[in-house]
Structure formats: structure tokens, C-alpha cells
Motif scaffolding. Sequence first.
Motif, PDB file in Angstrom:
ATOM      1  N   GLY A  28       0.857  -1.188   0.000  1.00 39.32           N
ATOM      2  CA  GLY A  28       0.000   0.000   0.000  1.00 39.32           C
ATOM      3  C   GLY A  28       0.885   1.227   0.000  1.00 39.32           C
ATOM      4  O   GLY A  28       0.680   2.169   0.758  1.00 39.32           O
TER       5      GLY A  28
ATOM      6  N   ASP B  41       1.141  -1.489  -4.753  1.00 35.81           N
ATOM      7  CA  ASP B  41      -0.093  -0.721  -4.592  1.00 35.81           C
ATOM      8  C   ASP B  41      -1.025  -1.085  -5.755  1.00 35.81           C
ATOM      9  O   ASP B  41      -0.567  -1.573  -6.796  1.00 35.81           O
ATOM     10  CB  ASP B  41       0.208   0.790  -4.605  1.00 35.81           C
ATOM     11  CG  ASP B  41      -0.875   1.592  -3.904  1.00 35.81           C
ATOM     12  OD1 ASP B  41      -0.677   1.985  -2.731  1.00 35.81           O
ATOM     13  OD2 ASP B  41      -1.947   1.817  -4.513  1.00 35.81           O
TER      14      ASP B  41
ATOM     15  N   ASP C  31      -3.066  -6.409  -6.285  1.00 36.80           N
ATOM     16  CA  ASP C  31      -4.105  -6.340  -5.262  1.00 36.80           C
ATOM     17  C   ASP C  31      -3.545  -6.944  -3.972  1.00 36.80           C
ATOM     18  O   ASP C  31      -3.165  -8.121  -3.951  1.00 36.80           O
ATOM     19  CB  ASP C  31      -5.334  -7.123  -5.745  1.00 36.80           C
ATOM     20  CG  ASP C  31      -6.456  -7.136  -4.708  1.00 36.80           C
ATOM     21  OD1 ASP C  31      -6.297  -6.511  -3.636  1.00 36.80           O
ATOM     22  OD2 ASP C  31      -7.485  -7.776  -4.984  1.00 36.80           O
ATOM     23  N   LEU C  32      -3.504  -6.159  -2.927  1.00 36.66           N
ATOM     24  CA  LEU C  32      -2.945  -6.644  -1.657  1.00 36.66           C
ATOM     25  C   LEU C  32      -3.794  -7.764  -1.060  1.00 36.66           C
ATOM     26  O   LEU C  32      -3.332  -8.521  -0.221  1.00 36.66           O
ATOM     27  CB  LEU C  32      -2.843  -5.502  -0.638  1.00 36.66           C
ATOM     28  CG  LEU C  32      -1.971  -4.313  -1.020  1.00 36.66           C
ATOM     29  CD1 LEU C  32      -1.975  -3.284   0.102  1.00 36.66           C
ATOM     30  CD2 LEU C  32      -0.551  -4.764  -1.333  1.00 36.66           C
TER      31      LEU C  32
ATOM     32  N   SER D  46       1.542   1.085   5.951  1.00 40.54           N
ATOM     33  CA  SER D  46       0.952   2.211   6.676  1.00 40.54           C
ATOM     34  C   SER D  46      -0.350   2.647   6.029  1.00 40.54           C
ATOM     35  O   SER D  46      -0.415   2.883   4.822  1.00 40.54           O
ATOM     36  CB  SER D  46       1.945   3.376   6.760  1.00 40.54           C
ATOM     37  OG  SER D  46       2.537   3.667   5.525  1.00 40.54           O
TER      38      SER D  46
HETATM   39  C1  LIG Z   1      -4.203   5.728   2.726  1.00 43.72           C
HETATM   40  S1  LIG Z   1      -3.127   5.196   1.495  1.00 43.72           S
HETATM   41  C2  LIG Z   1      -1.604   5.003   2.362  1.00 43.72           C
HETATM   42  C3  LIG Z   1      -0.391   5.279   1.516  1.00 43.72           C
HETATM   43  C4  LIG Z   1       0.951   5.215   2.246  1.00 43.72           C
HETATM   44  N1  LIG Z   1       1.234   3.884   2.732  1.00 43.72           N
HETATM   45  C5  LIG Z   1       0.996   6.199   3.396  1.00 43.72           C
HETATM   46  O1  LIG Z   1       1.200   5.790   4.536  1.00 43.72           O
HETATM   47  O2  LIG Z   1       0.859   7.410   3.144  1.00 43.72           O
HETATM   48  C6  LIG Z   1      -3.647   3.534   1.208  1.00 43.72           C
HETATM   49  C7  LIG Z   1      -2.995   2.915   0.009  1.00 43.72           C
HETATM   50  O3  LIG Z   1      -3.388   1.547  -0.069  1.00 43.72           O
HETATM   51  C8  LIG Z   1      -3.697   1.250  -1.413  1.00 43.72           C
HETATM   52  N2  LIG Z   1      -4.663   0.130  -1.419  1.00 43.72           N
HETATM   53  C9  LIG Z   1      -5.835   0.048  -0.758  1.00 43.72           C
HETATM   54  N3  LIG Z   1      -6.431  -1.144  -0.992  1.00 43.72           N
HETATM   55  C10 LIG Z   1      -5.606  -1.819  -1.830  1.00 43.72           C
HETATM   56  C11 LIG Z   1      -5.657  -3.106  -2.426  1.00 43.72           C
HETATM   57  N4  LIG Z   1      -6.686  -3.960  -2.227  1.00 43.72           N
HETATM   58  N5  LIG Z   1      -4.635  -3.481  -3.227  1.00 43.72           N
HETATM   59  C12 LIG Z   1      -3.582  -2.650  -3.457  1.00 43.72           C
HETATM   60  N6  LIG Z   1      -3.483  -1.425  -2.906  1.00 43.72           N
HETATM   61  C13 LIG Z   1      -4.483  -1.015  -2.103  1.00 43.72           C
HETATM   62  C14 LIG Z   1      -4.272   2.534  -1.982  1.00 43.72           C
HETATM   63  O4  LIG Z   1      -4.179   2.593  -3.398  1.00 43.72           O
HETATM   64  C15 LIG Z   1      -3.411   3.577  -1.281  1.00 43.72           C
HETATM   65  O5  LIG Z   1      -2.270   3.911  -2.004  1.00 43.72           O
END
Ligand SMILES: C[S@@+](CC[C@H](N)C(=O)[O-])C[C@H]1O[C@@H](n2cnc3c(N)ncnc32)[C@H](O)[C@@H]1O
Length: 248
Positions: free
Chosen positions: A35, A56, A79-80, A96
Motif C-alpha cells: 500500500g 499498490d 491487489d494486496l 501504513s
Molecule cells: C491511505 S493510502 C496510504 C499510503 C501510504 N502507505 C501512506 O502511509 O501514506 C492507502 C494505500 O493503499 C492502497 N490500497 C488500498 N487497498 C488496496 C488493495 N486492495 N490493493 C492494493 N493497494 C491497495 C491505496 O491505493 C493507497 O495507495
Amino acid sequence: MSLVDEYRRQAGWRAWSQAFAMLPSLHGQVVLDLGCGVGDLAAELVARGARVLGVDGNEELLAAARARGLPGAEFVQADLGALPDLGVAADGLWCSFAAAYFPDLPAVLGAWSRHLRPGVWAALTEIDDLFGHEPLLGRTRELLAGYARDALAAGRYDFHMGGKVRRHMERAGFTVERESALPDQEFSFAGPARPDVLDAWRARLARMQGLHGYCGQEYAALRDDFLGCLVRADHRSRARVVFCLARR
Ligand SMILES: C[S@@+](CC[C@H](N)C(=O)[O-])C[C@H]1O[C@@H](n2cnc3c(N)ncnc32)[C@H](O)[C@@H]1O
């Protein structure tokens, strides 16, 4: 302002130096940043000597992360919730503000662990009670609580994940070594919000289409009450940013 710009300015409101001070030495380590967004935290990990694989789902954010040209960092889209083979056995896991997207976190952590070497560290940071700000009207609190309940029931997002991370990590077989509340100028502060923070909250609420849909015609009143609360002299946050460091 684009989502990339929104994400970039958030980094300055977090107390990341406190979190990084709790990590083991990162020199020469391979670290997964799950993420990773625009790569702010990947940059911090690289600056401390790690090689980073950022993952991400959002290609626009990943493009911004790649454009940093961080030495030893690579960013991939996936996809996480269903991570493919990443081709690494990592020495550490950083995640985070992404755990809340996975209400069934223990299962997801189990799958993420397959990309880690045994005995390595994992650091998860998440908000507990994003909307936990006072004083709000009773109706605003009711709508926000109902929206959070719906999001959890639908498996979309857990607004109380911060308070559950420790338990979820333990259920997934991790041993938690540190749990700490990090100060945060956007999520967890007392008194009136700074103008740039208020701006970010306005943009955050505007992005939350699910909240609009849930509140219907009451959305504008909820938004105005919430933003009004954030600038009051007697504003206070129940919301906490929780950092958990564990080993498995
Ligand atoms: C709130 S942001 C946090 C970004 C960074 N880690 C930070 O601390 O600033 C959440 C991130 O998780 C990613 N994300 C959410 N669900 C996801 C999923 N199922 N698969 C991949 N990425 C995901 C979003 O695209 C986003 O970039």
C-alpha cells in the motif's frame, strides 16, 4: 489538487521519525512496502539503507512513486488482497494506512507472510476511529457510526482497525514487540486545525463517495458540521494513529 498531491502533502503531518526510530537497522534489508502510495515511506526506508519493493493497486500513485527514481526501489501494481508471487523473501514488512482496507486482517497477514523470511519484522500503522472528533452534533455522530458499521459489514473498510492491529497480528502468529500511538497533525490533534489540514479534510470528505451515498441529502450538513468541529478552539480528537511492530 490531484490525489498524488493530496498524498504527498500528508507525509509532513505524520510523526514518521518516531516510527522509524523503533525499527531495527534496515541496512541491506529487502523491505516490502504494501500500500505504498506515492512512495514517501519507501523513500524513508531507502534513506535508511533498505531495498524496497512497493506494492499498490493504484497505477497513478505508483507512477508518482517510480518518478522519484529511488535507488534500489521497485514499485509494482497488485491487489494486496491477492498478492501474486513477488519473487522475494523479504526481511521486513512496512504497511501504513492500508490495513483498514482488510477487515479480515489475520487472513491477509497470513498471505503476506508467505513473502517474508522467518523471524523478520513487520510494522503496521493504522488509524483508530478516523471520524472520532468532538464536539459534533448527535445526528452527525449517528450518520458516521452507521457509515462505519456498513463499511465493516460489507468488508470494505474497518474504521476502528487501529485498535485491533495488535490483536490481529497476534492471531496471525506475530509477536508484537511495540505498540505506540503516534502524534499526527491531520488525524489526532487538539484545538483548531491548520488551514492546510482543514483543506485536506475537505478534500478527503469530498472523495468519500460512499459517505455521500450513505448520507444522501444530509451529506452537506454532516460535512459542514464535521469541518466546523475541526476549527473550534475546543476541538479534540479521539482518533489515534497506532503503530505496531512485531516479529513472526
Ligand atoms: C491511505 S493510502 C496510504 C499510503 C501510504 N502507505 C501512506 O502511509 O501514506 C492507502 C494505500 O493503499 C492502497 N490500497 C488500498 N487497498 C488496496 C488493495 N486492495 N490493493 C492494493 N493497494 C491497495 C491505496 O491505493 C493507497 O495507495
